[in-house]
Structure formats: structure tokens, C-alpha cells
Design a protein around this motif. Structure first.
Motif, mmCIF file in Angstrom:
data_model
loop_
_atom_site.group_PDB
_atom_site.id
_atom_site.type_symbol
_atom_site.label_atom_id
_atom_site.label_comp_id
_atom_site.label_asym_id
_atom_site.label_seq_id
_atom_site.Cartn_x
_atom_site.Cartn_y
_atom_site.Cartn_z
ATOM 1 N N ASN A 68 12.278 3.349 4.889
ATOM 2 C CA ASN A 68 12.831 2.018 5.150
ATOM 3 C C ASN A 68 12.728 1.133 3.915
ATOM 4 N N LEU A 80 6.156 2.004 5.726
ATOM 5 C CA LEU A 80 7.552 2.169 6.136
ATOM 6 C C LEU A 80 8.341 2.956 5.099
ATOM 7 N N THR A 103 12.771 0.285 -1.525
ATOM 8 C CA THR A 103 11.707 1.027 -0.860
ATOM 9 C C THR A 103 10.429 0.887 -1.681
#
Length: 93
Positions: A48, A42, A67
Motif C-alpha cells: 500500500n 502496510l 510505499t
């Protein structure tokens, strides 16, 4: 239940970590590794952020939203050359 303190990722450098494993159950460790790999995907693909809850050497519990850039065999790499030992991580959301 212990209190979870929110922390900024830049403050992680001020913390000390133990070499002990915080998760005693094998299935919990496998789930943590799966969630770390998911967080890495991600982070690299979509930028994300995830919440990582971890324990320090003095047994305080912290949570950081960040992150995940890379997952190694012993450490998780975050932005700005910051690292958290995998054995200190309690949960990844």
C-alpha cells in the motif's frame, strides 16, 4: 496556510533538507512515528502507498505518494534507494 506541492518520488533527490524538527509538539512527533510504522507495515505486507507531507530546507511544503519500505531512527526509506529525513515530515496519511 502554505501551499502543498505534489512531487514525484524520483524528484526527491533534487531537494535539500534542514536538520530542524518541523513538529514542535511531542504528541505530534509520537503520532508521526506511529503513522510511519503503520505505513511501513502496510508497504511491506500489502504494498500500500501513503501520502507523506514534508518540508524542505527552503521551507517549501511537498507531498509524495509512495510505499514506505523501512523506518529508521532518522530517515524513512522509499523505493529506489530514496530517503526522507523523519524530522522533515509533517504528516503521513
Amino acid at each position: 496556510m502554505r501551499t502543498v506541492e505534489r512531487i514525484e518520488k524520483e524528484d526527491i533527490t533534487n531537494l535539500k533538507f534542514s536538520k530542524k524538527e518541523v513538529l514542535q509538539d511531542e504528541m505530534e512527533r509520537k503520532r508521526r512515528n506511529f503513522e510511519l510504522m503503520r505505513a511501513q507495515a502496510l508497504g511491506n505486507l500489502l504494498k500500500n502507498k501513503v501520502s507523506i507531507t514534508f518540508e524542505t530546507a527552503d521551507e517549501k511544503i511537498f507531498q509524495v505518494t509512495t510505499t514506505v519500505w523501512a523506518v529508521g531512527s532518522e530517515y524513512v526509506s522509499l523505493k529506489q534507494n530514496l530517503f526522507i529525513p523523519i524530522n522533515a515530515i509533517l504528516e503521513v496519511d
